[in-house]
Scaffold this active site. Structure first.
Site, PDB file in Angstrom:
ATOM      1  N   ASP A 163      -7.575  -2.757 -13.118  1.00 42.95           N
ATOM      2  CA  ASP A 163      -7.513  -1.933 -11.898  1.00 42.95           C
ATOM      3  C   ASP A 163      -8.156  -2.707 -10.745  1.00 42.95           C
ATOM      4  O   ASP A 163      -9.332  -3.065 -10.810  1.00 42.95           O
ATOM      5  CB  ASP A 163      -8.225  -0.592 -12.128  1.00 42.95           C
ATOM      6  CG  ASP A 163      -7.845   0.440 -11.066  1.00 42.95           C
ATOM      7  OD1 ASP A 163      -7.830   0.084  -9.872  1.00 42.95           O
ATOM      8  OD2 ASP A 163      -7.569   1.589 -11.428  1.00 42.95           O
ATOM      9  N   SER A 190      -4.254   3.915  -6.930  1.00 45.06           N
ATOM     10  CA  SER A 190      -4.063   3.686  -8.368  1.00 45.06           C
ATOM     11  C   SER A 190      -3.170   4.722  -9.030  1.00 45.06           C
ATOM     12  O   SER A 190      -2.700   4.499 -10.143  1.00 45.06           O
ATOM     13  CB  SER A 190      -5.416   3.684  -9.085  1.00 45.06           C
ATOM     14  OG  SER A 190      -6.168   2.581  -8.668  1.00 45.06           O
ATOM     15  N   HIS A 247      -8.487   9.644 -15.700  1.00 46.78           N
ATOM     16  CA  HIS A 247      -8.492   8.986 -14.397  1.00 46.78           C
ATOM     17  C   HIS A 247      -7.064   8.564 -14.036  1.00 46.78           C
ATOM     18  O   HIS A 247      -6.161   8.639 -14.870  1.00 46.78           O
ATOM     19  CB  HIS A 247      -9.432   7.768 -14.458  1.00 46.78           C
ATOM     20  CG  HIS A 247      -9.929   7.325 -13.129  1.00 46.78           C
ATOM     21  ND1 HIS A 247      -9.502   6.154 -12.525  1.00 46.78           N
ATOM     22  CD2 HIS A 247     -10.815   7.884 -12.284  1.00 46.78           C
ATOM     23  CE1 HIS A 247     -10.109   6.028 -11.354  1.00 46.78           C
ATOM     24  NE2 HIS A 247     -10.902   7.052 -11.181  1.00 46.78           N
ATOM     25  N   THR A 253      -5.163   5.855 -13.604  1.00 41.46           N
ATOM     26  CA  THR A 253      -4.329   4.930 -14.381  1.00 41.46           C
ATOM     27  C   THR A 253      -3.836   5.544 -15.681  1.00 41.46           C
ATOM     28  O   THR A 253      -2.628   5.649 -15.896  1.00 41.46           O
ATOM     29  CB  THR A 253      -5.095   3.618 -14.653  1.00 41.46           C
ATOM     30  OG1 THR A 253      -5.370   3.010 -13.402  1.00 41.46           O
ATOM     31  CG2 THR A 253      -4.319   2.679 -15.550  1.00 41.46           C
ATOM     32  N   ASP A 287     -12.123  -2.330 -10.235  1.00 41.27           N
ATOM     33  CA  ASP A 287     -11.882  -1.594  -8.989  1.00 41.27           C
ATOM     34  C   ASP A 287     -13.166  -0.961  -8.451  1.00 41.27           C
ATOM     35  O   ASP A 287     -13.448  -1.031  -7.248  1.00 41.27           O
ATOM     36  CB  ASP A 287     -10.841  -0.510  -9.289  1.00 41.27           C
ATOM     37  CG  ASP A 287     -10.470   0.320  -8.083  1.00 41.27           C
ATOM     38  OD1 ASP A 287      -9.860  -0.239  -7.157  1.00 41.27           O
ATOM     39  OD2 ASP A 287     -10.773   1.525  -8.076  1.00 41.27           O
ATOM     40  N   ASP A 340      -2.858  -2.967 -10.658  1.00 39.71           N
ATOM     41  CA  ASP A 340      -2.139  -1.961  -9.874  1.00 39.71           C
ATOM     42  C   ASP A 340      -2.085  -2.352  -8.394  1.00 39.71           C
ATOM     43  O   ASP A 340      -1.108  -2.123  -7.709  1.00 39.71           O
ATOM     44  CB  ASP A 340      -2.759  -0.571 -10.076  1.00 39.71           C
ATOM     45  CG  ASP A 340      -4.281  -0.560 -10.002  1.00 39.71           C
ATOM     46  OD1 ASP A 340      -4.905  -1.625  -9.795  1.00 39.71           O
ATOM     47  OD2 ASP A 340      -4.860   0.536 -10.154  1.00 39.71           O
ATOM     48  N   HIS A 377      -8.709  -0.979  -0.939  1.00 36.40           N
ATOM     49  CA  HIS A 377      -7.707  -1.776  -1.652  1.00 36.40           C
ATOM     50  C   HIS A 377      -7.091  -2.790  -0.695  1.00 36.40           C
ATOM     51  O   HIS A 377      -7.166  -2.637   0.523  1.00 36.40           O
ATOM     52  CB  HIS A 377      -6.604  -0.871  -2.199  1.00 36.40           C
ATOM     53  CG  HIS A 377      -7.104   0.092  -3.233  1.00 36.40           C
ATOM     54  ND1 HIS A 377      -6.329   1.081  -3.775  1.00 36.40           N
ATOM     55  CD2 HIS A 377      -8.308   0.197  -3.830  1.00 36.40           C
ATOM     56  CE1 HIS A 377      -7.029   1.761  -4.660  1.00 36.40           C
ATOM     57  NE2 HIS A 377      -8.242   1.254  -4.705  1.00 36.40           N
TER      58      HIS A 377
END
Ligand code: NAG
Ligand code: NAG
Ligand code: NAG
Ligand code: ZN
EC number: 3.1.3.1
Length: 526
Positions: A63, A113, A174, A176, A339, A380, A456
């Site tokens: 991630d 994500s 979560h 993902t 992440d 991702d 991101h």
């Protein structure tokens, strides 16, 4: 002009500093030529494409693991074993095929994500913030769910009789992992306690509940997220005194208890700590639910090695359980806190998470074979993380650039963020990093723009692949292409016309029947 000046300045400073260390052999052109020739010889063997059926398919999802993170993690991994680091090979670097993945969501240039998970798990691009629903569904609007559900490769694999598993360092509900089993217009609806009354009244279900109700018994589930499985006011088993870890469910259900009851006669086990996990013999376990924390697992650097398993340990157990199925398995592994480290501006945490995921990839490689297992490693989305500054060969990845800023005459770390919590002014000027411990686990690297959460990044991420039909992951691709390739290779999901079944085991006949005949002759001979 300015860039050129800075470069010249860089060179002058460089000349004045200790010479970078590198192996003597690198001065010999033959060293490089022979290395390249060995690589070339290996590359030439790839002309003989692996067209086996992928009995097993594994997706490793880092991630937030953009390409700069991969490079920096490689250097860190090398430095952790006493090397300079640049020349080190990560396990993922050894995969023969690499492609680029375009990560945008239907409604976002820089994605999140949830929308991306829908792409690489369900094969359909979607809106940010939503999981397992198409772009016709609107974030947080419950009444746009029905009719817009899309299914994932985990379900396609289960429907084909394979065993399936989810292993993550975040909570198991979560963004993902949830796109593998849930259809939810809001990634934050972890439990019914997180949902607006209106959504509950309209019949929308929280993600924790969907984990246990949508797909009949996912064989292996490991990660965090206990608190979303228990009724409100239920103290957590590991932190009974810490009220913030109480259960969160409003409906009074104990999802773990319900699961355990259902598993009574099915060799299913629930564990919540590392010791209990290792007391199990995978040969005697068909279903495993491991919830090791109330929310996310700790960072690898802060992990309590008595109570929490590492990602590598979880992957090891998962594969040993799943591979007992003669029809094979699908496993989703998420290095989920790369992440989080980046969002916190804590590059050291993020990079150690990435190194740990690479160790897990090594372990999976030892437990499987490229002849029947397609393994894909990707991310991702990226982050606004960078490293640079003309650092010397072997410079600590967390260290300083060898030049000062020619504008404020202060040093700077090689690692910097485009934005985030590391933005810092001291007496109206950029902080002098010489005065702080920039190698600390929780040091927040300087950022150009202050934000409490770093964001991101929007550039493409890498897709590494090995095993049957791995070469179909080539070039610059849309992210939602990934599960289509994986399903095609495994003869599951929508593309099965190229597969035909002989005595129970599927084989491939794409391209031409003649080639298929040749391949089967080859099989007989080998
Ligand atoms: C769906 O719900 C929203 C509120 O979340 C409402 O504004 C909208 O009118 C509803 N649409 C339909 C078709 O019922
Ligand atoms: C947590 O659970 C305990 C024990 O049931 C209860 O006394 C406490 O009020 C709860 N706290 C919160 C914040 O829910
Ligand atoms: C930065 O801090 C170092 C160490 O305290 C000091 O030697 C140096 O002069 C400082 N540089 C500036 C520009 O303040
Ligand atoms: Zn994120």
């Amino acid at each position: 002009m300015k860039v050129a000046a800075l470069f010249i300045l860089g060179c002058l400073v460089w000349e004045g500093m200790a010479k970078p260390e590198f192996p003597e052999q690198e001065k010999d052109p033959d060293f490089w030529k022979e290395w390249a020739q060995r690589t070339l010889k290996n590359a030439l063997t790839l002309q003989d494409l692996n067209k086996n059926v992928a009995k097993n398919i594994i997706l490793f999802l880092g991630d937030g693991m953009g390409v700069p993170t991969v490079t920096a993690a490689r250097i860190l991994k090398g430095q952790l074993s006493g090397q300079n680091g640049e020349e080190t090979q990560l396990e993922m670097d050894k995969f023969p095929y690499v492609a680029l993945s375009k990560t945008y969501n239907t409604n976002a240039q820089v994605p999140d994500s949830a929308g991306t998970a829908t792409a690489y798990l369900c094969g359909v691009k979607a809106n940010e913030g939503t999981v397992g629903v198409s772009a016709a569904a609107v974030k947080s609007q419950c009444n746009t769910t029905r009719g817009n559900e899309v299914t994932s490769i985990l379900k396609w694999a289960k429907d084909a009789g394979k065993s399936v598993g989810i292993v993550t360092t975040t909570r198991v509900n979560h963004a993902t992992p949830s796109a593998a089993y849930a259809h939810c217009v809001d990634r934050d609806w972890y439990s019914d306690g997180d949902m607006p009354a209106e959504a509950l009244q309209s019949g929308c279900k929280d993600i924790a509940r969907q984990l246990f109700e949508n797909i009949p018994d996912i064989d292996v589930i490991m990660g965090g997220g206990r608190r979303n499985m228990y009724p409100r006011n239920t103290p957590d088993v590991e932190y009974p005194g810490d009220k913030k870890h109480n259960g969160t469910r409003k409906d009074g259900r104990n999802l773990v208890g319900e699961w355990t009851d259902r598993m009574k006669d099915k060799r299913g086990y629930y564990v919540w700590n590392r010791k209990d996990l290792f007391s199990l013999n995978p040969n005697n376990v068909d279903y495993l639910l491991g919830l090791f924390e109330p929310a996310d697992l700790p960072y690898e650097l802060e992990r309590n090695k008595e109570t929490d398993p590492s990602l590598t340990e979880m992957v090891d157990v998962a594969i040993k359980i799943l591979r007992k199925n003669e029809r094979g398995f699908y496993l989703l592994v998420e290095g989920g806190r790369i992440d989080h480290g980046h969002h916190d501006g804590k590059a050291k945490q993020a990079l150690h998470e990435a190194v740990e995921m690479d160790r897990a990839i090594t372990r999976a490689g030892l437990l499987t074979s490229i002849y029947d297992t397609l393994t894909v490693v990707t991310a991702d989305h990226s982050h606004v993380f960078s490293f640079g500054g003309y650092t010397h060969r072997g410079n600590s990845i967390f260290g300083l650039a060898p030049i000062m800023s020619d504008i404020d005459q202060k040093p700077f770390t090689s690692i910097l963020y485009g934005n985030g919590p590391g933005f810092k002014f001291v007496n109206g000027a950029r902080e002098n990093v010489s005065t702080v411990d920039y190698e600390h686990n929780n040091y927040q690297a300087q950022a150009a723009v202050p934000l409490s959460m770093e964001t991101h990044g929007g550039e493409d991420v890498a897709i590494f692949s090995k095993g049957p039909l791995a070469h179909l992951l080539h070039g610059v691709q849309e992210q939602h292409y990934i599960p289509h390739v994986m399903a095609y290779a495994a003869c599951i999901g929508q593309n099965k016309d190229h597969c035909h079944t002989n005595s129970g085991s599927p084989s491939l006949s794409h391209i031409s029947p003649t080639l298929a005949l040749l391949l089967s002759v080859k099989w007989l001979l080998c």
